[in-house]
Design an enzyme around this catalytic site. Structure first.
Site, PDB file in Angstrom:
ATOM      1  N   PRO A 178      36.017   1.071 -32.573  1.00 24.93           N
ATOM      2  CA  PRO A 178      35.087  -0.008 -32.228  1.00 24.93           C
ATOM      3  C   PRO A 178      35.886  -1.231 -31.791  1.00 24.93           C
ATOM      4  O   PRO A 178      37.101  -1.271 -31.955  1.00 24.93           O
ATOM      5  CB  PRO A 178      34.373  -0.289 -33.555  1.00 24.93           C
ATOM      6  CG  PRO A 178      35.340   0.141 -34.611  1.00 24.93           C
ATOM      7  CD  PRO A 178      36.248   1.186 -34.025  1.00 24.93           C
ATOM      8  N   ASP A 179      35.217  -2.233 -31.266  1.00 24.69           N
ATOM      9  CA  ASP A 179      35.874  -3.509 -31.017  1.00 24.69           C
ATOM     10  C   ASP A 179      36.179  -4.145 -32.372  1.00 24.69           C
ATOM     11  O   ASP A 179      35.379  -4.050 -33.304  1.00 24.69           O
ATOM     12  CB  ASP A 179      34.929  -4.401 -30.204  1.00 24.69           C
ATOM     13  CG  ASP A 179      35.632  -5.644 -29.679  1.00 24.69           C
ATOM     14  OD1 ASP A 179      35.883  -5.688 -28.463  1.00 24.69           O
ATOM     15  OD2 ASP A 179      35.926  -6.563 -30.482  1.00 24.69           O
ATOM     16  N   GLU A 210      30.726   4.398 -19.287  1.00 25.77           N
ATOM     17  CA  GLU A 210      29.499   3.594 -19.164  1.00 25.77           C
ATOM     18  C   GLU A 210      29.939   2.143 -19.022  1.00 25.77           C
ATOM     19  O   GLU A 210      30.421   1.545 -19.992  1.00 25.77           O
ATOM     20  CB  GLU A 210      28.628   3.783 -20.413  1.00 25.77           C
ATOM     21  CG  GLU A 210      28.165   5.216 -20.648  1.00 25.77           C
ATOM     22  CD  GLU A 210      27.204   5.702 -19.589  1.00 25.77           C
ATOM     23  OE1 GLU A 210      26.604   4.889 -18.892  1.00 25.77           O
ATOM     24  OE2 GLU A 210      27.075   6.937 -19.446  1.00 25.77           O
ATOM     25  N   SER A 248      33.790  -2.609 -20.097  1.00 25.66           N
ATOM     26  CA  SER A 248      33.829  -3.240 -18.778  1.00 25.66           C
ATOM     27  C   SER A 248      34.352  -2.265 -17.722  1.00 25.66           C
ATOM     28  O   SER A 248      35.062  -1.293 -18.036  1.00 25.66           O
ATOM     29  CB  SER A 248      34.716  -4.476 -18.828  1.00 25.66           C
ATOM     30  OG  SER A 248      36.032  -4.083 -19.143  1.00 25.66           O
ATOM     31  N   TRP A 273      31.580  -4.576 -28.055  1.00 29.22           N
ATOM     32  CA  TRP A 273      31.030  -5.399 -29.133  1.00 29.22           C
ATOM     33  C   TRP A 273      29.547  -5.697 -28.942  1.00 29.22           C
ATOM     34  O   TRP A 273      28.900  -6.205 -29.848  1.00 29.22           O
ATOM     35  CB  TRP A 273      31.797  -6.725 -29.243  1.00 29.22           C
ATOM     36  CG  TRP A 273      32.023  -7.411 -27.925  1.00 29.22           C
ATOM     37  CD1 TRP A 273      33.182  -7.381 -27.201  1.00 29.22           C
ATOM     38  CD2 TRP A 273      31.094  -8.173 -27.150  1.00 29.22           C
ATOM     39  NE1 TRP A 273      33.027  -8.086 -26.016  1.00 29.22           N
ATOM     40  CE2 TRP A 273      31.752  -8.589 -25.966  1.00 29.22           C
ATOM     41  CE3 TRP A 273      29.750  -8.561 -27.342  1.00 29.22           C
ATOM     42  CZ2 TRP A 273      31.122  -9.352 -24.976  1.00 29.22           C
ATOM     43  CZ3 TRP A 273      29.130  -9.323 -26.354  1.00 29.22           C
ATOM     44  CH2 TRP A 273      29.818  -9.713 -25.192  1.00 29.22           C
ATOM     45  N   ASN A 274      28.985  -5.455 -27.759  1.00 30.32           N
ATOM     46  CA  ASN A 274      27.627  -5.990 -27.547  1.00 30.32           C
ATOM     47  C   ASN A 274      26.547  -5.156 -28.231  1.00 30.32           C
ATOM     48  O   ASN A 274      25.535  -5.691 -28.649  1.00 30.32           O
ATOM     49  CB  ASN A 274      27.337  -6.199 -26.059  1.00 30.32           C
ATOM     50  CG  ASN A 274      27.225  -4.914 -25.292  1.00 30.32           C
ATOM     51  OD1 ASN A 274      27.950  -3.957 -25.582  1.00 30.32           O
ATOM     52  ND2 ASN A 274      26.338  -4.861 -24.328  1.00 30.32           N
ATOM     53  N   CYS A 318      24.286  -4.621 -21.137  1.00 25.37           N
ATOM     54  CA  CYS A 318      24.832  -4.114 -19.867  1.00 25.37           C
ATOM     55  C   CYS A 318      23.733  -3.960 -18.820  1.00 25.37           C
ATOM     56  O   CYS A 318      23.975  -4.101 -17.633  1.00 25.37           O
ATOM     57  CB  CYS A 318      25.524  -2.780 -20.098  1.00 25.37           C
ATOM     58  SG  CYS A 318      24.447  -1.575 -20.880  1.00 25.37           S
TER      59      CYS A 318
HETATM   60  P1  NAD Z   1      35.950  -4.183 -22.774  1.00 23.90           P
HETATM   61  O1  NAD Z   1      36.148  -3.235 -21.660  1.00 23.90           O
HETATM   62  O2  NAD Z   1      36.773  -5.395 -22.829  1.00 23.90           O
HETATM   63  O3  NAD Z   1      36.162  -3.458 -24.175  1.00 23.90           O
HETATM   64  C1  NAD Z   1      35.439  -2.294 -24.556  1.00 23.90           C
HETATM   65  C2  NAD Z   1      36.249  -1.520 -25.585  1.00 23.90           C
HETATM   66  O4  NAD Z   1      37.438  -1.057 -24.956  1.00 23.90           O
HETATM   67  C3  NAD Z   1      36.691  -2.357 -26.782  1.00 23.90           C
HETATM   68  O5  NAD Z   1      36.656  -1.557 -27.945  1.00 23.90           O
HETATM   69  C4  NAD Z   1      38.130  -2.709 -26.438  1.00 23.90           C
HETATM   70  O6  NAD Z   1      38.944  -2.956 -27.558  1.00 23.90           O
HETATM   71  C5  NAD Z   1      38.561  -1.429 -25.732  1.00 23.90           C
HETATM   72  N1  NAD Z   1      39.711  -1.575 -24.841  1.00 23.90           N
HETATM   73  C6  NAD Z   1      40.098  -2.660 -24.135  1.00 23.90           C
HETATM   74  N2  NAD Z   1      41.220  -2.370 -23.423  1.00 23.90           N
HETATM   75  C7  NAD Z   1      41.524  -1.072 -23.691  1.00 23.90           C
HETATM   76  C8  NAD Z   1      42.545  -0.185 -23.276  1.00 23.90           C
HETATM   77  N3  NAD Z   1      43.499  -0.572 -22.423  1.00 23.90           N
HETATM   78  N4  NAD Z   1      42.553   1.074 -23.759  1.00 23.90           N
HETATM   79  C9  NAD Z   1      41.584   1.499 -24.602  1.00 23.90           C
HETATM   80  N5  NAD Z   1      40.591   0.694 -25.039  1.00 23.90           N
HETATM   81  C10 NAD Z   1      40.555  -0.567 -24.588  1.00 23.90           C
HETATM   82  O7  NAD Z   1      34.392  -4.541 -22.769  1.00 23.90           O
HETATM   83  P2  NAD Z   1      33.653  -5.552 -23.731  1.00 23.90           P
HETATM   84  O8  NAD Z   1      33.895  -6.936 -23.250  1.00 23.90           O
HETATM   85  O9  NAD Z   1      33.943  -5.224 -25.142  1.00 23.90           O
HETATM   86  O10 NAD Z   1      32.134  -5.129 -23.497  1.00 23.90           O
HETATM   87  C11 NAD Z   1      31.332  -5.693 -22.537  1.00 23.90           C
HETATM   88  C12 NAD Z   1      31.269  -4.804 -21.332  1.00 23.90           C
HETATM   89  O11 NAD Z   1      30.739  -3.540 -21.681  1.00 23.90           O
HETATM   90  C13 NAD Z   1      30.354  -5.349 -20.262  1.00 23.90           C
HETATM   91  O12 NAD Z   1      30.963  -5.164 -19.020  1.00 23.90           O
HETATM   92  C14 NAD Z   1      29.117  -4.479 -20.380  1.00 23.90           C
HETATM   93  O13 NAD Z   1      28.360  -4.389 -19.200  1.00 23.90           O
HETATM   94  C15 NAD Z   1      29.717  -3.172 -20.753  1.00 23.90           C
HETATM   95  N6  NAD Z   1      28.745  -2.294 -21.396  1.00 23.90           N
HETATM   96  C16 NAD Z   1      28.275  -1.222 -20.704  1.00 23.90           C
HETATM   97  C17 NAD Z   1      27.304  -0.398 -21.264  1.00 23.90           C
HETATM   98  C18 NAD Z   1      26.744   0.779 -20.511  1.00 23.90           C
HETATM   99  O14 NAD Z   1      26.079   1.590 -21.124  1.00 23.90           O
HETATM  100  N7  NAD Z   1      26.973   0.892 -19.224  1.00 23.90           N
HETATM  101  C19 NAD Z   1      26.834  -0.664 -22.556  1.00 23.90           C
HETATM  102  C20 NAD Z   1      27.347  -1.758 -23.242  1.00 23.90           C
HETATM  103  C21 NAD Z   1      28.312  -2.566 -22.651  1.00 23.90           C
END
Ligand code: NAD
Length: 519
Positions: A184-185, A256, A235, A159-160, A290
């Protein structure tokens, strides 16, 4: 005065946007405006069967797309580039409404897919061109490296940066001849849905880019099981789940993930630039980048001065809900996330850290606001000391030697981004090279690395596998076919030929091949 939602976000517009999300169950999720908590639209929720059907439809269209000449595929993105810029304000409105970020960050996010398109429009013809290599026998054999699309790429976005991760990461895959199924989220599905609409207006075949919506654990398994490759941003914990499943299915994935990014300030750094940079590094996107900075290492001799300047600059930041360029800092994405950020600060304080400024929720501004916060005395037994807070919270630390600063910066499981500030660029770069991090920015926080679309950008350690951008940001979405041709059958002894003679000739030939330039 009550906050006015931008006129572009009419109910009819939002309802049309979500119509493309398949949902045989008829279930929906309440997608709200972050600043107010008001309902924006009922977002359809896809079941695993809807995900399977989305892949089947994308696959039908992808066959023709892969057979379309590259220059015609690229022409779609030339038109899209213009359309994305023409509609940047509407995209920005959507990003702000669904994420609560301030307008300055939202408009920057709208520019990311455009920059990615520009880069790969120039680079794709070179990367996707068949490359003729030498065969084993000079002159009579050849081997050609052919790049073929993987098929349908499953993209899972956080979502970020919903527009950047949902759309930018699909562009090189589409150019290379793939189709996409994006999840997407739920909170931030609107801007990527709009991006897909713009791509179709630019000529992307309908059906090639599918969007499914649902909670990760509900639709995630089907999304991975039908994919030929998975591009995940989110994450570290979820990344591990995604990577395990992709591994079981023997498909590739790019992960990522999160960071706990350090900033090292060297003694000869420019304090004004450091403090200004840190305001963005710690509080840009309300601390939900991130690559943002959560740990700052300052020379002990300058610590008190920096501490005073950083606190003053933080207190001068304006915080608020607005669809104009006014506030320096916007909202967190949700009340749940605000509670997580608050829990990190409370845990740190309970274990002995000090709040130098900030540290409070701000319900007077909206349901998910949290003040820009500067901490001191954060240690590794605190949540904010070791895990990603992902909010507007930064911890200051003093160091005595540069070696100590580097060791502290590296004392983490993460390795996504680091920032080093110094007047002597050679010295600052030398320090940067010692940091275990996929990205290092010298005299900047993150934008210089992230906007360098020609260089791969990814995390090391627990921050990820693979990279976006650069050549590998496109090649990862392709399989290599080794097309080998032998003009005349000369390998092996001819009928009736003495085998000793044949071996002698072969060994002589191998000697000659190393010396000659013929391949
Ligand atoms: P998250 O891992 O909770 O969710 C990310 C996505 O994965 C969402 O669409 C969510 O619905 C989906 N998801 C969750 N559980 C799943 C599963 N079991 N199977 C498939 N999909 C699933 O992360 P978040 O809270 O939405 O985002 C924030 C995190 O993303 C932070 O840790 C941030 O650092 C990271 N991030 C990393 C980068 C990068 O380029 N390294 C960029 C942006 C955000």
């Amino acid at each position: 005065m009550a906050l006015q939602r931008p006129a572009s976000l009419s109910d009819a517009f939002l309802e049309r946007l979500v119509q493309r999300v398949p949902s045989t169950s008829g279930g929906s999720w309440k997608l709200t405006e972050v600043y107010t908590g008001d309902l924006l639209v009922e977002l359809p929720q896809s079941a695993p069967e809807d995900v399977a059907a989305a892949y089947a439809r994308a696959r039908e269209v992808q066959r023709d797309w892969a057979a379309t000449p590259l220059k015609d595929r690229l022409a779609v993105f030339k038109r899209a580039h213009t359309l994305f810029l023409d509609h940047a304000q509407t995209t920005t409105d959507l990003i702000q409404a669904e994420s609560g970020k301030n307008r300055r960050m939202a408009i920057e996010e709208t520019c990311d897919p455009v920059m990615v398109m520009s880069h790969y429009l120039k680079r794709a013809p070179h990367l996707l061109k068949p490359v003729r290599r030498g065969g084993p026998i000079p002159l009579v054999s050849s081997s050609t490296e052919i790049r073929q699309p993987k098929g349908i790429v499953g993209i899972i976005a956080p979502w970020n940066f919903p527009f950047a991760t949902g759309i930018s990461d699909s562009i090189s895959a589409l150019m290379a001849g793939n189709g996409i199924v994006l999840k997407p989220d739920n909170k931030t599905a609107l801007s990527p849905l709009y991006g897909v609409q713009l791509l179709e207006e630019a000529g992307l075949p309908r059906g090639l880019f599918q969007v499914v919506c649902g909670e990760g654990p509900d639709v995630g398994p089907a999304l991975i099981d039908h994919a030929n490759y998975v591009m995940f941003t989110g994450s570290t914990a979820t990344g591990r789940t995604i990577g395990e499943r992709a591994g079981r299915n023997l498909i590739g994935c790019c992960l990522e993930l999160g960071g706990k990014n350090p900033m090292i300030v060297l003694e000869d750094a420019d304090p004004d630039e450091v403090v200004q940079g840190l305001m963005f590094g710690a509080f840009g996107n309300t601390g939900q980048i991130c690559m943002h900075i959560e740990r700052v290492y300052l020379p002990r001799s300058q610590y008190a001065d920096y501490r005073r300047r950083i606190v003053a600059a933080t207190e001068a930041l304006t915080l608020g809900a607005s669809y104009d360029f006014g506030p320096d800092v916007g909202s967190l994405v949700s009340p749940d996330h605000r509670d997580r950020v608050r829990a990190h600060v409370e845990d740190a304080v309970a274990k002995g850290a000090r709040v130098l400024t900030g540290g409070r929720v701000r319900p007077d501004l909206g349901p998910a606001f949290f003040e820009p916060t500067v901490l001191e005395g954060v240690t590794q037994d605190m949540l904010a000391g070791v895990t990603e807070t992902f909010g507007p919270v930064v911890a200051l630390h003093a160091y005595d030697t540069v070696d100590e600063a580097v060791a502290l910066a590296n004392d983490t499981d993460y390795g996504l981004n680091a920032s080093v500030w110094g007047g002597d660029l050679d010295q600052a770069c030398a320090v940067g090279r010692r940091i275990e991090s996929g990205n290092v920015n010298v005299n900047d926080i993150l934008a210089t690395a992230f906007a360098s679309k020609g260089t791969p950008s990814g995390g090391v350690k627990q921050s990820g596998v693979g990279a976006r951008h650069g050549d590998q940001g496109m090649l990862k979405y392709t399989d290599t076919q080794n097309l080998a041709v032998l003009k005349k059958q000369v390998m092996g002894a001819r009928p009736g030929q003495d085998y000793d003679q044949y071996v002698k000739g072969m060994l002589g030939g191998l000697k000659m091949m190393r010396r000659t330039r013929i391949r």
